[in-house]
Design an enzyme around this catalytic site. Structure first.
Site, PDB file in Angstrom:
ATOM      1  NE  ARG A   1      -3.006  -0.774   3.337  1.00 24.96           N
ATOM      2  CZ  ARG A   1      -3.837  -0.474   4.317  1.00 24.96           C
ATOM      3  NH1 ARG A   1      -4.994   0.080   4.063  1.00 24.96           N
ATOM      4  NH2 ARG A   1      -3.535  -0.732   5.557  1.00 24.96           N
ATOM      5  CG  ASP A   2       3.349   4.483   1.621  1.00 18.65           C
ATOM      6  OD1 ASP A   2       3.106   5.187   0.610  1.00 18.65           O
ATOM      7  OD2 ASP A   2       3.811   4.959   2.671  1.00 18.65           O
ATOM      8  CB  ILE A   3       5.220   0.597  -3.690  1.00 17.01           C
ATOM      9  CG1 ILE A   3       5.146  -0.754  -2.979  1.00 17.01           C
ATOM     10  CG2 ILE A   3       6.380   0.619  -4.691  1.00 17.01           C
ATOM     11  CD1 ILE A   3       4.807  -1.904  -3.865  1.00 17.01           C
TER      12      ILE A   3
ATOM     13  CB  SER B   1       2.559   8.345  -0.729  1.00 10.36           C
ATOM     14  OG  SER B   1       3.158   7.892   0.482  1.00 10.36           O
TER      15      SER B   1
END
Length: 199
Positions: free
Chosen positions: A92-94, A138
């Protein structure tokens, strides 16, 4: 009371996250989980230290990477992501600051699993329309379904695609122009790459 309920909920989520990390930690490009514990209602994860530089040193505004460099990065990240997804976990936050170019072998290590979510096969009851989900990620790297609170495995693939566009264009994702009618990113005219990669 509600404080006890939220603490119990946080504890369940933390335990679930630690279990996911423990399973994932056997992969060479994911930091090993060394310990997890709770103290004074605070939750702690201790993970292997990765010596290297954040990928945000390589993928940054004003610097355009070559097609070959970009392909090498996304192949490296996608290989690790395969293992993550095989364990039913969505990162979920690459983004560049959650990837480290390891000093010893130059491989890319995926870090910061604070946002991990295990994919559940449980159906959410329609009788609980007010169930809340935390939006983690992000801006610029999240697809619409994730912004709406429904991340899926392909949400991570979308983020890797954005990572590639950032590397190729040298632009922050939020600064890539959008088609006003469709919200599609208008990036193709910004780069000169092979049609196969573009597609």
């Amino acid at each position: 009371n509600s404080d006890h309920i939220s603490l119990a909920s946080a504890r369940r989520l933390f335990t679930s996250e630690a279990e996911a990390l423990a399973a994932l930690g056997n992969h060479d490009q994911i930091p090993r989980l060394l310990a997890h514990f709770e103290e004074n209602e605070q939750f702690y994860l201790a993970q292997e230290l990765i010596q290297g530089e954040l990928l945000s040193e390589e993928i940054r505004s004003g610097v355009c990477l070559t097609e070959t460099q970009t392909i090498e990065i996304i192949q490296d990240v996608l290989t690790t992501l395969c293992t993550v997804h095989e364990h039913g976990v969505i990162h979920r936050d690459i983004k560049p600051s959650n990837l480290i170019r390891r000093q010893c072998d130059r491989k890319i290590v995926l870090i910061d699993f604070g946002a991990v979510k295990q994919v559940s096969n449980q159906l959410v009851s329609e009788a609980t329309p007010h169930s809340m989900t935390v939006i983690i990620g992000s801006l610029g790297y999240m697809p619409n379904e994730q912004i709406a609170g429904h991340p899926c495995l392909s949400s991570d693939i979308y983020a890797v695609g954005i990572l590639a566009l950032q590397a190729l264009t040298g632009r922050d994702p939020k600064r890539i122009p959008k088609d006003p009618s469709t919200s599609e990113l208008m990036w193709r005219e910004l780069v000169s790459i092979r049609p196969e990669l573009a597609n």
